[in-house]
Design a protein around this motif. Structure first.
Motif, PDB file in Angstrom:
ATOM      1  N   VAL A 151       0.585  -1.024   0.175  1.00 26.91           N
ATOM      2  CA  VAL A 151       0.026   0.104   0.366  1.00 26.91           C
ATOM      3  C   VAL A 151       1.286   1.864  -0.249  1.00 26.91           C
ATOM      4  O   VAL A 151       1.448   1.280   1.243  1.00 26.91           O
ATOM      5  N   VAL A 152       1.087   2.169  -1.026  1.00 27.40           N
ATOM      6  CA  VAL A 152       1.772   3.206  -1.153  1.00 27.40           C
ATOM      7  C   VAL A 152       0.665   4.133  -1.036  1.00 27.40           C
ATOM      8  O   VAL A 152      -0.051   4.606  -2.692  1.00 27.40           O
ATOM      9  N   GLY A 153       0.414   5.284  -0.708  1.00 23.61           N
ATOM     10  CA  GLY A 153      -0.508   5.949  -0.607  1.00 23.61           C
ATOM     11  C   GLY A 153      -2.019   5.460  -1.551  1.00 23.61           C
ATOM     12  O   GLY A 153      -2.396   5.270  -0.441  1.00 23.61           O
ATOM     13  N   ARG A 154      -2.410   5.816  -2.129  1.00 24.74           N
ATOM     14  CA  ARG A 154      -4.241   6.074  -2.718  1.00 24.74           C
ATOM     15  C   ARG A 154      -4.057   4.621  -3.409  1.00 24.74           C
ATOM     16  O   ARG A 154      -4.941   3.978  -3.801  1.00 24.74           O
ATOM     17  N   LEU A 211     -11.018  -5.899  -0.714  1.00 26.05           N
ATOM     18  CA  LEU A 211      -9.828  -5.715  -0.147  1.00 26.05           C
ATOM     19  C   LEU A 211      -9.083  -4.829  -0.842  1.00 26.05           C
ATOM     20  O   LEU A 211      -9.211  -3.728  -0.061  1.00 26.05           O
ATOM     21  N   ALA A 212      -8.951  -4.847  -2.267  1.00 21.95           N
ATOM     22  CA  ALA A 212      -7.637  -4.074  -2.527  1.00 21.95           C
ATOM     23  C   ALA A 212      -8.295  -2.812  -2.715  1.00 21.95           C
ATOM     24  O   ALA A 212      -7.925  -1.683  -2.705  1.00 21.95           O
ATOM     25  N   GLU A 213      -9.296  -2.935  -3.123  1.00 20.72           N
ATOM     26  CA  GLU A 213     -10.442  -1.018  -3.046  1.00 20.72           C
ATOM     27  C   GLU A 213      -9.974  -0.073  -1.561  1.00 20.72           C
ATOM     28  O   GLU A 213      -9.734   1.194  -1.750  1.00 20.72           O
ATOM     29  N   ARG A 214     -10.427  -1.390  -0.829  1.00 18.48           N
ATOM     30  CA  ARG A 214     -10.640  -0.536   0.790  1.00 18.48           C
ATOM     31  C   ARG A 214      -9.637  -0.299   0.985  1.00 18.48           C
ATOM     32  O   ARG A 214      -9.527  -0.206   2.552  1.00 18.48           O
ATOM     33  N   ALA A 215      -8.824  -1.413   1.239  1.00 18.50           N
ATOM     34  CA  ALA A 215      -7.032  -1.443   1.742  1.00 18.50           C
ATOM     35  C   ALA A 215      -6.163  -0.060   2.174  1.00 18.50           C
ATOM     36  O   ALA A 215      -5.769   0.689   3.403  1.00 18.50           O
ATOM     37  N   PRO A 216      -6.931   0.192   0.790  1.00 11.14           N
ATOM     38  CA  PRO A 216      -5.663   2.155   1.082  1.00 11.14           C
ATOM     39  C   PRO A 216      -6.292   2.719   2.146  1.00 11.14           C
ATOM     40  O   PRO A 216      -5.432   3.550   3.277  1.00 11.14           O
ATOM     41  N   ASP A 217      -8.133   3.583   1.895  1.00  6.13           N
ATOM     42  CA  ASP A 217      -8.340   4.107   3.042  1.00  6.13           C
ATOM     43  C   ASP A 217      -8.595   3.623   4.619  1.00  6.13           C
ATOM     44  O   ASP A 217      -8.215   4.105   5.382  1.00  6.13           O
ATOM     45  N   ALA A 226      -4.464   0.806  12.639  1.00  7.84           N
ATOM     46  CA  ALA A 226      -4.348   0.783  11.143  1.00  7.84           C
ATOM     47  C   ALA A 226      -5.676  -0.571  10.653  1.00  7.84           C
ATOM     48  O   ALA A 226      -7.083  -0.893  10.431  1.00  7.84           O
ATOM     49  N   LEU A 227      -4.682  -1.538  11.542  1.00  5.56           N
ATOM     50  CA  LEU A 227      -5.985  -3.178  11.315  1.00  5.56           C
ATOM     51  C   LEU A 227      -7.105  -2.848  12.288  1.00  5.56           C
ATOM     52  O   LEU A 227      -8.426  -4.348  11.892  1.00  5.56           O
ATOM     53  N   ASP A 228      -7.341  -2.433  12.928  1.00  7.05           N
ATOM     54  CA  ASP A 228      -8.742  -2.516  13.749  1.00  7.05           C
ATOM     55  C   ASP A 228      -9.779  -1.932  12.993  1.00  7.05           C
ATOM     56  O   ASP A 228     -10.371  -2.404  12.591  1.00  7.05           O
ATOM     57  N   ARG A 229      -8.956  -0.785  12.093  1.00  7.50           N
ATOM     58  CA  ARG A 229     -10.248  -0.555  11.132  1.00  7.50           C
ATOM     59  C   ARG A 229     -10.676  -1.085   9.670  1.00  7.50           C
ATOM     60  O   ARG A 229     -11.913  -1.166   9.272  1.00  7.50           O
ATOM     61  N   LEU A 230      -9.375  -1.684   9.775  1.00 15.15           N
ATOM     62  CA  LEU A 230     -10.040  -2.763   8.246  1.00 15.15           C
ATOM     63  C   LEU A 230     -10.929  -3.921   8.756  1.00 15.15           C
ATOM     64  O   LEU A 230     -11.497  -3.922   7.817  1.00 15.15           O
TER      65      LEU A 230
END
Length: 270
Positions: A151-154, A211-217, A226-230
């Motif tokens: 994950v690099v930025g967005r 996953l790939a779409e939502r991981a950056p946010d 970060a993992l709690d939000r995911l």
């Protein structure tokens, strides 16, 4: 290096940092140049039991880590985990490449395989080498897991090896040399490793989690949360119908600690 738990290092080089994914909170660990967070997305009681493990080590060749799980007879799983971690502890401080470490780990299970104990052991091996500015490389070996995400930025990049290799035990242990994948990583760039794809379809047909779409946010912002939000987002997507039992590992490069400046001499008393 710090975390909630640790273990004695038989090699005498550095203490081992043992981390296991917790089903309710994120576990944080820190090694020179690398931060690690782990978390589980627990499934229902009927989910197949697995013995999760993780270990991070500071070695002369860089920070090295192993994450994995063992499927099969739960009574035998602790012994398999011990075999894997013992082999990793012996090889990590001085073995030149991750590929050779992976080979040694696989060989540690050969005798059990020959006796008919065909436990499947999935493993992710990681090596981080960085410079004082925090810019460096991350090398991965993946035995049986979904594709890690950088994950690099967005943006999200799938870290695909040259060819996929099955879990240890699917073939005779030690019969193949898995490929290494090296990528450049900078400060703030994060790598998500996961043992089971949260995009797995639920029993009620809620659809795959993107996953790939939502991981950056979800993985952007404070590292500790970060993992709690995911996980909250995955559980909200599936409601109560998530059928997996996934472990998540998040890595982030950071500047290694700098040696303390020498103390200046006290001025002479007047």
């Amino acid at each position: 290096m710090n975390a909630d738990t640790g273990s004695t290092d038989p090699s005498g080089v550095s203490p081992a940092l043992d981390i296991g994914p917790d089903p309710s909170v994120t576990t944080l660990a820190e090694a020179p140049g690398l931060r690690v967070a782990t978390r589980r997305i627990p499934g229902p009681p009927s989910a197949s039991p697995r013995a999760w493990f993780g270990q991070v080590r500071d070695t002369p060749l860089g920070t090295r880590a192993i994450f994995g799980d063992v499927a099969g007879d739960p009574l035998c799983a602790p012994d398999r985990v011990a075999d894997v971690l013992t082999a990793f502890a012996a090889a990590a401080p001085s073995t030149p490449t991750l590929s050779e470490i992976a080979h040694q780990v696989a060989l540690s299970l050969r005798d059990d395989h020959r006796r008919g104990h065909r436990a499947l052991v999935r493993v992710l091996l990681v090596e981080h080498v960085g410079d004082p500015a925090g810019i460096g490389s991350l090398t991965l070996i993946n035995r049986g897991y979904p594709t890690p995400l950088l994950v690099v930025g967005r943006r999200v990049l799938g870290l695909e090896p040259a060819f996929a290799t099955p879990p240890i035990g699917a073939l005779a242990p030690g019969s193949l040399r898995p490929p290494e994948l090296a990528v450049a990583v900078g400060l703030g760039e994060r790598v998500l490793l996961y043992t089971d794809d949260p995009a797995e379809t639920s029993d009620t047909g809620d659809g795959n989690y993107p996953l790939a779409e939502r991981a950056p946010d979800r993985l952007h912002g404070d590292f500790a949360d970060a993992l709690d939000r995911l996980v909250v987002d995955v559980e909200a997507h599936f409601d109560t119908s998530y059928t997996g039992d996934a472990a998540l590992f998040l890595l982030e490069a950071e500047p290694p600690p700098q040696p303390d400046e020498p103390r200046r001499p006290e001025p002479p008393e007047a």
